[in-house]
Scaffold this active site. Structure first.
Site, PDB file in Angstrom:
ATOM      1  N   ASP A   1      37.551  37.484  44.517  1.00  0.00           N
ATOM      2  CA  ASP A   1      36.468  38.110  43.743  1.00  0.00           C
ATOM      3  C   ASP A   1      36.143  39.518  44.241  1.00  0.00           C
ATOM      4  O   ASP A   1      35.031  40.013  44.051  1.00  0.00           O
ATOM      5  CB  ASP A   1      35.205  37.234  43.762  1.00  0.00           C
ATOM      6  CG  ASP A   1      34.735  36.921  45.166  1.00  0.00           C
ATOM      7  OD1 ASP A   1      35.392  37.356  46.145  1.00  0.00           O
ATOM      8  OD2 ASP A   1      33.702  36.240  45.303  1.00  0.00           O
TER       9      ASP A   1
ATOM     10  N   ASP B   1      32.134  42.839  45.797  1.00  0.00           N
ATOM     11  CA  ASP B   1      32.315  41.423  45.509  1.00  0.00           C
ATOM     12  C   ASP B   1      31.667  41.219  44.137  1.00  0.00           C
ATOM     13  O   ASP B   1      30.470  41.451  43.993  1.00  0.00           O
ATOM     14  CB  ASP B   1      31.597  40.609  46.597  1.00  0.00           C
ATOM     15  CG  ASP B   1      31.637  39.108  46.353  1.00  0.00           C
ATOM     16  OD1 ASP B   1      31.710  38.694  45.188  1.00  0.00           O
ATOM     17  OD2 ASP B   1      31.578  38.356  47.339  1.00  0.00           O
TER      18      ASP B   1
ATOM     19  N   LYS C   1      27.237  34.869  57.006  1.00  0.00           N
ATOM     20  CA  LYS C   1      25.874  34.803  56.454  1.00  0.00           C
ATOM     21  C   LYS C   1      24.821  34.900  57.565  1.00  0.00           C
ATOM     22  O   LYS C   1      24.053  33.961  57.807  1.00  0.00           O
ATOM     23  CB  LYS C   1      25.676  33.497  55.646  1.00  0.00           C
ATOM     24  CG  LYS C   1      26.780  33.180  54.644  1.00  0.00           C
ATOM     25  CD  LYS C   1      26.712  34.017  53.385  1.00  0.00           C
ATOM     26  CE  LYS C   1      27.699  33.601  52.315  1.00  0.00           C
ATOM     27  NZ  LYS C   1      29.073  34.069  52.429  1.00  0.00           N
TER      28      LYS C   1
HETATM   29  N1  GDD Z   1      41.507  27.842  46.994  1.00  0.00           N
HETATM   30  C1  GDD Z   1      40.247  27.888  47.396  1.00  0.00           C
HETATM   31  N2  GDD Z   1      39.675  26.753  47.885  1.00  0.00           N
HETATM   32  N3  GDD Z   1      39.565  29.052  47.299  1.00  0.00           N
HETATM   33  C2  GDD Z   1      38.266  29.044  47.706  1.00  0.00           C
HETATM   34  C3  GDD Z   1      37.618  27.902  48.212  1.00  0.00           C
HETATM   35  C4  GDD Z   1      38.375  26.681  48.307  1.00  0.00           C
HETATM   36  O1  GDD Z   1      37.887  25.627  48.732  1.00  0.00           O
HETATM   37  N4  GDD Z   1      36.329  28.241  48.529  1.00  0.00           N
HETATM   38  C5  GDD Z   1      36.198  29.548  48.219  1.00  0.00           C
HETATM   39  N5  GDD Z   1      37.357  30.028  47.709  1.00  0.00           N
HETATM   40  C6  GDD Z   1      37.633  31.402  47.268  1.00  0.00           C
HETATM   41  C7  GDD Z   1      36.633  31.881  46.220  1.00  0.00           C
HETATM   42  O2  GDD Z   1      37.154  31.641  44.919  1.00  0.00           O
HETATM   43  C8  GDD Z   1      36.529  33.363  46.517  1.00  0.00           C
HETATM   44  O3  GDD Z   1      37.515  34.094  45.827  1.00  0.00           O
HETATM   45  C9  GDD Z   1      36.821  33.467  48.015  1.00  0.00           C
HETATM   46  O4  GDD Z   1      37.445  32.241  48.391  1.00  0.00           O
HETATM   47  C10 GDD Z   1      35.550  33.683  48.860  1.00  0.00           C
HETATM   48  O5  GDD Z   1      34.602  32.688  48.518  1.00  0.00           O
HETATM   49  P1  GDD Z   1      33.132  33.094  48.065  1.00  0.00           P
HETATM   50  O6  GDD Z   1      32.422  31.808  47.730  1.00  0.00           O
HETATM   51  O7  GDD Z   1      33.136  34.160  47.042  1.00  0.00           O
HETATM   52  O8  GDD Z   1      32.544  33.607  49.444  1.00  0.00           O
HETATM   53  P2  GDD Z   1      31.386  34.669  49.704  1.00  0.00           P
HETATM   54  O9  GDD Z   1      31.434  35.773  48.724  1.00  0.00           O
HETATM   55  O10 GDD Z   1      30.097  33.955  49.876  1.00  0.00           O
HETATM   56  O11 GDD Z   1      31.799  35.229  51.173  1.00  0.00           O
HETATM   57  C11 GDD Z   1      33.131  35.593  51.447  1.00  0.00           C
HETATM   58  O12 GDD Z   1      33.405  36.897  50.954  1.00  0.00           O
HETATM   59  C12 GDD Z   1      32.642  37.972  51.547  1.00  0.00           C
HETATM   60  C13 GDD Z   1      33.123  39.265  50.916  1.00  0.00           C
HETATM   61  O13 GDD Z   1      32.821  39.273  49.570  1.00  0.00           O
HETATM   62  C14 GDD Z   1      33.325  35.565  52.977  1.00  0.00           C
HETATM   63  O14 GDD Z   1      34.700  35.735  53.235  1.00  0.00           O
HETATM   64  C15 GDD Z   1      32.508  36.654  53.664  1.00  0.00           C
HETATM   65  O15 GDD Z   1      32.777  36.666  55.042  1.00  0.00           O
HETATM   66  C16 GDD Z   1      32.843  38.010  53.066  1.00  0.00           C
HETATM   67  O16 GDD Z   1      32.038  39.045  53.653  1.00  0.00           O
HETATM   68 MG    MG Z   2      32.444  36.162  46.992  1.00  0.00          MG
END
Ligand code: GDD
Ligand code: MG
Length: 346
Positions: free
Chosen positions: A106, A221, A157
Site C-alpha cells: 500500500d 501509505d 506503532k
Molecule cells: N500476505 C500478507 N499476509 N500480507 C499482509 C498481511 C498478511 O497476513 N498482513 C498485512 N499484509 C500486507 C498489507 O496488505 C500491507 O500491504 C502491508 O502488509 C503492511 O500492512 P499494513 O496493515 O498496511 O501495515 P501498517 O500500514 O499499519 O504498517 C506497516 O507499514 C508502515 C508503512 O506504511 C508497517 O510495516 C510499519 O512499520 C510501516 O511504517
Molecule cells: Mg499500511
C-alpha cells in the site's frame, strides 16, 4: 533479485473502498494501485514479482494477469490464512536462495530502488530497510539508527513517550531488501510479523541491518481514504512521477462544460453543458449532468452526478447515484452503489 509484494491485508482502514475491491487493485489515477509498484520494480530491473495474497486473491489475479502487459512476470501465492507480514514472506520464499526486495502493498513512492539495492550490496547487509520522515510516527514503525545508518532499534506503532524518547521521526517506509539468511528466523506456516518479531530478532542476533533514506522522494501509505485522496491530489499537482493514463479522447464533453487541465477523465464519460470539473479524477463511464460541480474529488467508474450537484474533496466509489442539487461535502467517502436522493446534504 526477486520481489515480493505483501498484499494480503484486508484493507480495513480503507473501507468502504475495499468492501468490493481489494486494496491492491483499488484504482489510483484510474489504474490498479499495484501497477505503480510493479512499474517501479521493473524500472530497477526486477521483473520477477510475487504477489503475496490472502484476501480476494482471484479479483487481484483477474485484473493484473501474468504481468506480460507490463513487461514483468507476476506470480501469486495465497496463504491458507493470513500469516502476518513475516509469515507471508516465509510462506512465499521459504525455498528461495535469492535476495528478496519486499514491498508493503500500500506504498506509493517514486523512489529509485536501484540506489537502495546498490547500498545493500555495498554494505553486504542481511537486511536493508528504507526510511522516510513523517510528522506523526505513531501509525508507523519508528526506526533508530546509529551514525553509520545501521538500525539499532525498531518500535512498531510507538506511543507518545517512546516517540519523545527516541527523538527521531524516521519511520519504516515498508520497503526491505532481505538476504535468505533472514528466512531461518521465521517458522514456516506460522504467523509472524516483520515489525514485531523478525526485525527485533535480527537486532537481537546482531545481524547486518542497514537503513536507506528515501531522501526527498515522494512517499505515502495509501491505506486510509484520506491518504488515498491526497495521493491523487498530489499526482494531479505533479508532486510524484509515475505513469498516468492519457486523457481519454472517447468521452463526450459538452462545449459549455468546463474541465480544467489537471483533471483526469477516463473513457466513456459524459459531461453535460455547464458542468464544471476542477482538479479531479473521473473513472470510466462517469456521467456528470448539467451544472454539476466537482472539485478535488475522485469518482469511480459508472457513477452519476446529477444536475446542479456539488461534490468537493470526496471519494465516490463505483456505480453511485448522486441526485440533483445534492451537496457532498469535503471528506465524504461513499461506498459502491450509494444512492443519494435529490437535495440531500452529506
Ligand atoms: N500476505 C500478507 N499476509 N500480507 C499482509 C498481511 C498478511 O497476513 N498482513 C498485512 N499484509 C500486507 C498489507 O496488505 C500491507 O500491504 C502491508 O502488509 C503492511 O500492512 P499494513 O496493515 O498496511 O501495515 P501498517 O500500514 O499499519 O504498517 C506497516 O507499514 C508502515 C508503512 O506504511 C508497517 O510495516 C510499519 O512499520 C510501516 O511504517
Ligand atoms: Mg499500511
Amino acid at each position: 533479485m526477486k520481489a515480493l509484494i505483501l498484499a494480503g491485508g484486508k484493507g480495513t482502514r480503507l473501507r468502504p473502498l475495499t468492501v468490493y475491491t481489494p486494496k491492491p487493485v483499488v484504482p489510483l489515477m484510474n489504474r490498479p494501485f499495484l501497477l505503480f509498484q510493479i512499474e517501479l520494480l521493473a524500472m530497477a530491473g526486477i521483473t520477477d514479482i510475487t504477489l503475496s495474497l490472502s484476501y480476494q486473491p482471484d479479483k487481484i489475479e483477474d485484473q493484473l494477469g501474468d504481468g506480460a502487459e507490463y513487461g514483468v512476470r507476476l506470480s501469486y501465492v495465497t496463504e491458507p490464512n493470513p500469516l502476518g507480514t513475516g509469515g507471508a514472506y516465509k510462506w512465499a520464499f521459504a525455498k528461495e536462495a535469492e535476495t528478496a526486495l519486499v514491498f508493503n502493498g500500500d506504498i506509493l513512492t517514486d523512489f529509485d530502488l536501484s540506489a537502495m539495492i546498490a547500498a545493500h550490496r555495498d554494505k553486504a547487509s542481511d537486511a536493508t530497510i528504507a526510511l522516510t520522515p513523517v510528522i506523526d510516527p505513531s501509525r508507523y514503525g519508528l526506526v533508530e539508527t546509529d551514525k553509520c545508518g545501521s538500525v539499532v532499534r525498531f518500535l512498531e506503532k510507538p506511543n507518545p513517550e517512546e516517540i519523545d524518547r527516541l527523538g527521531t521521526n524516521l519511520i519504516n517506509a515498508g520497503i526491505y531488501i532481505l538476504e535468505p539468511t533472514v528466512l531461518p528466523l521465521i517458522a514456516t506456516g506460522e504467523n509472524a510479523s516483520f515489525e514485531y518479531n523478525v526485525f527485533p530478532e535480527i537486532l537481537n542476533r546482531k545481524m547486518g541491518f542497514n537503513s536507506f533514506s528515501l531522501d526527498g522522494s515522494y512517499w505515502k501509505d495509501i491505506g486510509t481514504p484520506e491518504s488515498y485522496l491526497t495521493a491523487q491530489m498530489d499526482f494531479l499537482n505533479g508532486d510524484i512521477t509515475g505513469s498516468i493514463l492519457p486523457k481519454s479522447q472517447n468521452s463526450e464533453i459538452a462545449t459549455t462544460a468546463a474541465v480544467d487541465d489537471r483533471s483526469l477523465i477516463a473513457e466513456g464519460c459524459v459531461i453535460k453543458p455547464n458542468a464544471k470539473i476542477i482538479n479531479s479524477v473521473l473513472g470510466p463511464g462517469v456521467h456528470v449532468e448539467e451544472k454539476a460541480f466537482i472539485e478535488n474529488s475522485v469518482i469511480w467508474a459508472h457513477s452519476r452526478i446529477s444536475a446542479s450537484a456539488d461534490v468537493r474533496g470526496s471519494v465516490i466509489c463505483r456505480s453511485c447515484h448522486i441526485g440533483k442539487n445534492v451537496v457532498v461535502g469535503c471528506g465524504s467517502v461513499l461506498g459502491d452503489k450509494t444512492s443519494l436522493p435529490d437535495y440531500s446534504k452529506v
